[in-house]
Design a protein around this motif. Structure first.
Motif, PDB file in Angstrom:
ATOM      1  N   VAL A   1     -12.590  -7.610  -6.242  1.00  0.00           N
ATOM      2  CA  VAL A   1     -13.998  -7.700  -6.448  1.00  0.00           C
ATOM      3  C   VAL A   1     -14.783  -7.225  -5.341  1.00  0.00           C
ATOM      4  N   SER A   2     -14.099  -7.162  -4.202  1.00  0.00           N
ATOM      5  CA  SER A   2     -14.694  -6.691  -3.145  1.00  0.00           C
ATOM      6  C   SER A   2     -14.806  -5.466  -2.556  1.00  0.00           C
ATOM      7  N   THR A   3     -14.130  -4.503  -3.495  1.00  0.00           N
ATOM      8  CA  THR A   3     -14.348  -3.683  -3.517  1.00  0.00           C
ATOM      9  C   THR A   3     -15.129  -2.149  -5.101  1.00  0.00           C
ATOM     10  N   PRO A   4     -16.067  -1.655  -4.450  1.00  0.00           N
ATOM     11  CA  PRO A   4     -16.770  -0.620  -5.448  1.00  0.00           C
ATOM     12  C   PRO A   4     -16.065   0.625  -5.649  1.00  0.00           C
ATOM     13  N   MET A   5     -16.687   0.252  -7.553  1.00  0.00           N
ATOM     14  CA  MET A   5     -15.900   1.834  -8.168  1.00  0.00           C
ATOM     15  C   MET A   5     -15.937   3.291  -7.045  1.00  0.00           C
ATOM     16  N   GLU A   6     -14.394   3.468  -7.569  1.00  0.00           N
ATOM     17  CA  GLU A   6     -14.311   5.194  -6.773  1.00  0.00           C
ATOM     18  C   GLU A   6     -14.929   4.563  -5.003  1.00  0.00           C
ATOM     19  N   ASP A   7     -14.723   4.120  -4.104  1.00  0.00           N
ATOM     20  CA  ASP A   7     -14.756   4.201  -3.471  1.00  0.00           C
ATOM     21  C   ASP A   7     -13.816   4.281  -2.125  1.00  0.00           C
ATOM     22  N   LYS A   8     -13.085   5.456  -2.292  1.00  0.00           N
ATOM     23  CA  LYS A   8     -11.638   6.212  -1.248  1.00  0.00           C
ATOM     24  C   LYS A   8     -11.590   5.885   0.160  1.00  0.00           C
ATOM     25  N   ASN A   9     -10.397   4.924   0.787  1.00  0.00           N
ATOM     26  CA  ASN A   9     -10.364   4.000   1.297  1.00  0.00           C
ATOM     27  C   ASN A   9      -8.906   3.748   1.557  1.00  0.00           C
ATOM     28  N   ARG A  10      -8.326   5.138   2.568  1.00  0.00           N
ATOM     29  CA  ARG A  10      -6.579   4.598   2.287  1.00  0.00           C
ATOM     30  C   ARG A  10      -6.093   4.624   3.307  1.00  0.00           C
ATOM     31  N   GLU A  11      -6.827   3.411   4.057  1.00  0.00           N
ATOM     32  CA  GLU A  11      -6.751   2.315   4.906  1.00  0.00           C
ATOM     33  C   GLU A  11      -6.239   1.315   4.237  1.00  0.00           C
ATOM     34  N   LEU A  12      -7.344   1.335   3.587  1.00  0.00           N
ATOM     35  CA  LEU A  12      -7.332  -0.152   2.905  1.00  0.00           C
ATOM     36  C   LEU A  12      -6.484  -0.122   1.344  1.00  0.00           C
ATOM     37  N   PHE A  13      -5.857   1.415   1.051  1.00  0.00           N
ATOM     38  CA  PHE A  13      -4.822   1.696   0.388  1.00  0.00           C
ATOM     39  C   PHE A  13      -3.565   0.644   0.002  1.00  0.00           C
ATOM     40  N   ARG A  14      -3.578   1.571   1.857  1.00  0.00           N
ATOM     41  CA  ARG A  14      -2.009   1.517   2.461  1.00  0.00           C
ATOM     42  C   ARG A  14      -2.057  -0.041   2.885  1.00  0.00           C
ATOM     43  N   PHE A  15      -2.787  -1.116   3.414  1.00  0.00           N
ATOM     44  CA  PHE A  15      -2.447  -1.942   4.038  1.00  0.00           C
ATOM     45  C   PHE A  15      -2.211  -2.769   2.196  1.00  0.00           C
ATOM     46  N   PHE A  16      -3.137  -2.440   1.138  1.00  0.00           N
ATOM     47  CA  PHE A  16      -2.537  -3.576   0.610  1.00  0.00           C
ATOM     48  C   PHE A  16      -0.702  -3.202  -0.353  1.00  0.00           C
ATOM     49  N   LEU A  17      -0.843  -2.123   0.184  1.00  0.00           N
ATOM     50  CA  LEU A  17       0.361  -1.359  -0.908  1.00  0.00           C
ATOM     51  C   LEU A  17       1.346  -2.509   0.372  1.00  0.00           C
ATOM     52  N   LYS A  18       1.295  -2.052   2.041  1.00  0.00           N
ATOM     53  CA  LYS A  18       1.935  -2.849   2.932  1.00  0.00           C
ATOM     54  C   LYS A  18       2.669  -4.690   2.609  1.00  0.00           C
ATOM     55  N   THR A  19       1.257  -4.851   2.079  1.00  0.00           N
ATOM     56  CA  THR A  19       1.118  -6.800   1.736  1.00  0.00           C
ATOM     57  C   THR A  19       1.839  -6.315   0.595  1.00  0.00           C
ATOM     58  N   MET A  20       1.577  -6.125  -0.491  1.00  0.00           N
ATOM     59  CA  MET A  20       2.461  -6.087  -1.662  1.00  0.00           C
ATOM     60  C   MET A  20       4.111  -5.802  -1.271  1.00  0.00           C
ATOM     61  N   TYR A  21       4.454  -4.693  -0.074  1.00  0.00           N
ATOM     62  CA  TYR A  21       5.913  -5.551  -0.062  1.00  0.00           C
ATOM     63  C   TYR A  21       6.284  -6.118   0.215  1.00  0.00           C
ATOM     64  N   LEU A  22       5.883  -6.996   1.661  1.00  0.00           N
ATOM     65  CA  LEU A  22       6.099  -8.284   2.730  1.00  0.00           C
ATOM     66  C   LEU A  22       5.968  -9.131   1.523  1.00  0.00           C
ATOM     67  N   LEU A  23       4.797  -9.570   0.678  1.00  0.00           N
ATOM     68  CA  LEU A  23       5.364 -10.760  -0.549  1.00  0.00           C
ATOM     69  C   LEU A  23       6.570 -10.460  -0.631  1.00  0.00           C
ATOM     70  N   GLN A  24       6.795  -9.858  -1.683  1.00  0.00           N
ATOM     71  CA  GLN A  24       8.485  -9.800  -1.920  1.00  0.00           C
ATOM     72  C   GLN A  24       9.281 -10.063  -1.199  1.00  0.00           C
ATOM     73  N   GLU A  25       8.747 -10.905   0.098  1.00  0.00           N
ATOM     74  CA  GLU A  25      10.310 -11.502   1.685  1.00  0.00           C
ATOM     75  C   GLU A  25      10.009 -12.187   2.414  1.00  0.00           C
ATOM     76  N   TRP A  26       8.131 -12.473   2.149  1.00  0.00           N
ATOM     77  CA  TRP A  26       7.611 -13.033   3.748  1.00  0.00           C
ATOM     78  C   TRP A  26       7.543 -14.334   3.636  1.00  0.00           C
ATOM     79  N   GLU A  27       8.306 -15.383   4.415  1.00  0.00           N
ATOM     80  CA  GLU A  27       8.888 -16.636   3.610  1.00  0.00           C
ATOM     81  C   GLU A  27       7.751 -17.568   3.220  1.00  0.00           C
ATOM     82  N   ASN A  28       6.313 -17.348   3.871  1.00  0.00           N
ATOM     83  CA  ASN A  28       5.690 -18.381   3.643  1.00  0.00           C
ATOM     84  C   ASN A  28       4.544 -18.378   3.165  1.00  0.00           C
ATOM     85  N   THR A  29       4.041 -17.890   1.657  1.00  0.00           N
ATOM     86  CA  THR A  29       3.350 -17.244   1.491  1.00  0.00           C
ATOM     87  C   THR A  29       1.231 -17.901   1.240  1.00  0.00           C
ATOM     88  N   GLU A  30       1.700 -18.945   2.238  1.00  0.00           N
ATOM     89  CA  GLU A  30       0.342 -19.229   2.207  1.00  0.00           C
ATOM     90  C   GLU A  30      -0.364 -18.320   3.762  1.00  0.00           C
TER      91      GLU A  30
END
Length: 254
Positions: free
Chosen positions: A101-130
């Motif tokens: 909801v915060s991202t426009p269509m077809e708005d290239k942002n490599r930094e945002l992609f890398r950040f989101f991908l890293k977050t998903m990896y961390l979600l699998q192991e981070w102790e406190n999800t909140e």
């Protein structure tokens, strides 16, 4: 119509017809895109594994007049641990919805992609999800260009003061003298401000294991909800899902 290949993460999907799905993908080269996965709801379809929610895959896509069509996909990371854990699933859905909801269509942002991908990896192991959620929120908003001013008063520029207020309207913190500029500003403690500053400035690695007091968690949650609502201007459906999951954990009735 041309073919293109891109890595992407599946942020969401909806059914189309009897066997197809429209996927919402997030790509470093293309940003947020919609593409049809034909026949993916049929057993043993070749696109099935790589097109599941949260999957990180390499896609071969045919450009279409209205919607692109996925020709092939090769899975790189399934994030199955997220889908198997109700709490991880709730936060994964929230992270994906907030990005969508915060991202426009077809708005290239490599930094945002890398950040989101890293977050998903961390979600699998981070102790406190909140806590991970609070870090994700402020960093995501900052990457999107909405970082709050939390190092000086947005009214007068003062850096040191006793009373601290967070103003969604003003986009940052206010001192007592400037509080009149937004009477709805929330009073927060110096410790909450310190944690907020760390969450904005430090990396995930530096923040791993950060200890956050319960009252600080509540203040951070209030700040985040108001700040995101102000910029997104819509209610996120997955917020209630997280509340329901937390109620199940604590044994409270939903």
């Amino acid at each position: 119509m041309a073919l293109y290949r891109t890595d992407a993460i599946v942020l969401g999907h909806r059914n189309l017809g009897e066997a197809d799905k429209i996927l919402t993908l997030f790509s470093p080269e293309k940003g947020k895109i919609h593409a049809v996965a034909r026949g993916v709801r049929r057993p043993r379809n070749s696109l099935l594994a790589g097109s599941q929610l949260f999957s990180y895959s390499n896609f071969l896509i045919l450009e279409g007049r209205n919607l692109d069509n996925i020709s092939q996909c090769e899975i790189k990371e399934s994030f199955y641990k997220i889908r198997q854990n109700l709490e991880y699933m709730a936060y994964g859905l929230y992270f994906a919805e907030l990005l969508r909801v915060s991202t426009p269509m077809e708005d290239k942002n490599r930094e945002l992609f890398r950040f989101f991908l890293k977050t998903m990896y961390l979600l699998q192991e981070w102790e406190n999800t909140e806590v991970l959620g609070r870090i994700y929120e402020i960093k995501l908003m900052a990457i999107q260009g909405f970082a709050p001013e939390i190092f000086r008063c947005v009214g007068c520029g003062e850096k040191v003061f006793d009373k601290i207020y967070f103003s969604t309207l003003m986009g940052g913190i206010l001192c007592l003298n400037c509080r009149e500029r937004d009477r709805k500003a929330i009073n927060i403690t110096p410790h909450t401000l310190s944690v907020l500053q760390k969450m904005l400035m430090k990396t995930y690695e530096e923040l791993e294991g950060i200890q956050v007091k319960e009252y600080t968690k509540e203040q951070l949650k209030s700040i985040s909800n108001l700040f995101i609502s102000h910029h997104i201007d819509r209610k996120l459906k997955t917020v209630q899902f997280i509340k329901d999951v937390n109620n199940l954990k604590t044994g409270n009735s939903i």
